[in-house]
Design a protein around this motif. Structure first.
Motif, mmCIF file in Angstrom:
data_model
loop_
_atom_site.group_PDB
_atom_site.id
_atom_site.type_symbol
_atom_site.label_atom_id
_atom_site.label_comp_id
_atom_site.label_asym_id
_atom_site.label_seq_id
_atom_site.Cartn_x
_atom_site.Cartn_y
_atom_site.Cartn_z
ATOM 1 N N CYS A 132 0.904 -1.036 0.040
ATOM 2 C CA CYS A 132 -0.099 0.001 0.012
ATOM 3 C C CYS A 132 0.849 1.366 0.158
ATOM 4 O O CYS A 132 1.826 1.224 0.704
ATOM 5 C CB CYS A 132 -1.038 -0.025 1.216
ATOM 6 S SG CYS A 132 -0.306 0.055 2.677
ATOM 7 N N GLY A 140 -3.987 -0.580 -2.094
ATOM 8 C CA GLY A 140 -4.223 0.022 -0.932
ATOM 9 C C GLY A 140 -3.758 1.481 -0.503
ATOM 10 O O GLY A 140 -2.630 1.435 -1.196
ATOM 11 N N VAL A 183 -8.391 0.092 -1.012
ATOM 12 C CA VAL A 183 -8.573 -0.036 0.073
ATOM 13 C C VAL A 183 -7.970 0.994 1.160
ATOM 14 O O VAL A 183 -6.694 1.172 0.712
ATOM 15 C CB VAL A 183 -8.205 -1.555 0.690
ATOM 16 C CG1 VAL A 183 -8.443 -1.712 2.008
ATOM 17 C CG2 VAL A 183 -8.913 -2.685 -0.213
ATOM 18 N N VAL A 209 -6.150 1.278 4.152
ATOM 19 C CA VAL A 209 -5.668 0.263 4.988
ATOM 20 C C VAL A 209 -5.197 0.643 6.387
ATOM 21 O O VAL A 209 -5.270 0.160 7.444
ATOM 22 C CB VAL A 209 -4.155 -0.209 4.322
ATOM 23 C CG1 VAL A 209 -3.226 -1.090 5.232
ATOM 24 C CG2 VAL A 209 -4.542 -0.832 3.047
ATOM 25 N N CYS A 269 -12.137 1.561 7.143
ATOM 26 C CA CYS A 269 -10.733 1.243 7.716
ATOM 27 C C CYS A 269 -10.900 0.553 8.855
ATOM 28 O O CYS A 269 -11.569 0.793 9.912
ATOM 29 C CB CYS A 269 -9.984 2.557 7.724
ATOM 30 S SG CYS A 269 -8.217 2.588 8.089
ATOM 31 N N TRP A 309 -0.692 -6.101 5.087
ATOM 32 C CA TRP A 309 -0.296 -5.059 3.927
ATOM 33 C C TRP A 309 1.019 -4.747 4.404
ATOM 34 O O TRP A 309 1.376 -4.725 5.493
ATOM 35 C CB TRP A 309 -0.913 -3.816 3.851
ATOM 36 C CG TRP A 309 -2.325 -4.204 3.539
ATOM 37 C CD1 TRP A 309 -3.677 -4.619 4.143
ATOM 38 C CD2 TRP A 309 -2.981 -4.001 1.950
ATOM 39 N NE1 TRP A 309 -4.631 -4.542 3.417
ATOM 40 C CE2 TRP A 309 -4.555 -4.329 2.108
ATOM 41 C CE3 TRP A 309 -2.372 -3.594 0.867
ATOM 42 C CZ2 TRP A 309 -5.027 -4.074 1.075
ATOM 43 C CZ3 TRP A 309 -3.031 -3.478 -0.168
ATOM 44 C CH2 TRP A 309 -4.290 -3.736 -0.287
#
Length: 283
Positions: A5, A31, A55, A57, A108, A249
Motif C-alpha cells: 500500500c 491500498g 482499500v 488500510v 478502515c 499489508w
C-alpha cells in the motif's frame, strides 16, 4: 507475495492530497495509508477510494486536539501523540473518537495510535507514563472493538523522533500482553526496527508467527528512500514475510529518491516490479 500500500504522506507529494489516490491506483497499488485524513471531509476521501478501487488500510489517530486544525498545529509543534502523557486523558479520548468516526466513513479497520513523547515533567517517573499508556490503550481498544477496528502501536526510532516512548519490538509486545485486548497489534516498521535494534529477520521470525503483527512498513536504511538500496536486503526480507505466511499489508513509507518532483514516485517504482512476478522468482 506482498500486498503493497502507498503511504500518501510520503509518496506523490507533488500532487494535492486528494489527487494522490488516482496516482497510486495507476501505479498498481491496491491500498493506501497516510498520516492524517482530518483536513478533508470523510465523504470526499471515501469517494476517491471508491473511484480508484482502493482499500483504506491505515491512518493515524490525531496527535492532539479536537479537530484538524488543532491536530496539525500540534504536529507542527512537535506533538507525537497523547497515549502516554499523564493528565491529558480526556483529550486523548477526544482524538480516538474522531479517528473512529473517520475509520467508519472510510471502511478502515486499522488505526495507529501514537504513544507520544515522554513529557520532561515526567521523565523521572516512567512508571506513571507507562501506567497512563496502558490505561489509555485499554480504553481505546474497548472503543475500537465496538466498531470492529483494530488498534496498532508502533515502535519508532529516537533519531527521527527524540523522546518517543515506544521504541522496541519487545517493549511493544510486552504492552500487548499487559493490555490484554485482542484488537491491539503491533505496526512493525522495518526502517525503525533496523535503526533501533537490527537483526530484523530474527525479529520477524519471533513476532510474525504470534499473529500480533498487524501491519509492516518498509523503507531503505539509513536514507528512508526506495527499498532497493541501503543496508537492508529487502528481497530477502520480503521473501521471509512470505515464508512466515504474513497476510497483512506492507506499507511503502519512504521518501522518493528523486524528491517531490513531477513523476518522482512513479520513476522510483522499478523495485516493486519484481514482486509482481511469481514468488518463486524472488530470491
Amino acid at each position: 507475495m506482498p500486498r503493497f500500500c502507498a503511504n500518501l504522506s510520503f509518496l506523490y507529494t507533488e500532487l494535492p492530497f486528494l489527487d494522490r489516490f488516482a496516482a497510486a491506483a495507476r501505479d498498481g497499488f491496491a491500498g493506501v495509508e497516510y498520516f492524517f485524513p482530518y483536513g478533508h471531509a470523510p465523504q470526499d476521501i471515501a469517494q476517491r477510494l471508491a473511484d480508484n478501487g482502493l482499500v483504506q488500510v491505515l491512518f493515524n489517530a490525531p496527535v492532539a486536539g479536537p479537530d484538524s486544525a488543532a491536530n496539525q498545529a500540534a504536529w507542527d509543534a512537535g506533538a507525537r501523540g497523547l497515549a502516554c502523557v499523564p493528565g491529558r486523558e480526556a483529550e486523548f479520548q477526544t482524538t480516538v473518537r474522531l479517528a473512529l468516526e473517520y475509520a467508519q466513513a472510510l471502511q478502515c479497520t486499522q488505526l495507529h495510535v501514537l504513544a507520544g513523547v515522554v513529557p520532561s515533567a515526567h521523565a523521572a517517573d516512567l512508571a506513571a507514563v507507562h501506567a497512563t499508556y496502558r490505561s489509555n490503550l485499554r480504553w481505546a481498544c474497548a472503543q475500537a472493538a465496538a466498531h470492529g477496528v483494530q488498534l496498532l502501536i508502533e515502535p519508532i526510532n529516537t533519531r527521527d523522533m527524540p523522546g518517543y516512548y515506544l521504541t522496541r519490538q519487545d517493549q511493544a509486545h510486552a504492552i500487548l500482553a499487559e493490555v490484554g485486548a485482542a484488537n491491539l497489534h503491533v505496526q512493525m516498521d522495518l526502517y525503525h526496527c533496523q535503526i533501533m535494534e537490527g537483526d530484523v529477520t530474527t525479529k520477524l521470525r519471533s513476532y510474525v508467527p504470534t499473529g500480533r503483527v498487524g501491519h509492516v512498513q518498509i523503507a531503505s536504511v539509513p536514507m528512508r528512500q526506495e527499498p532497493d538500496q541501503g543496508e537492508l536486503n529487502y528481497p530477502f526480507v520480503l521473501a521471509e514475510l512470505d515464508r512466515l505466511a504474513y497476510r497483512g499489508w506492507v506499507g511503502c513509507e519512504y521518501r522518493p529518491r528523486l524528491g517531490a518532483h513531477n513523476g518522482a514516485t512513479q520513476a522510483g517504482l522499478a523495485w516493486m516490479q519484481a514482486y509482481r512476478k511469481p514468488a518463486s522468482t524472488i530470491s
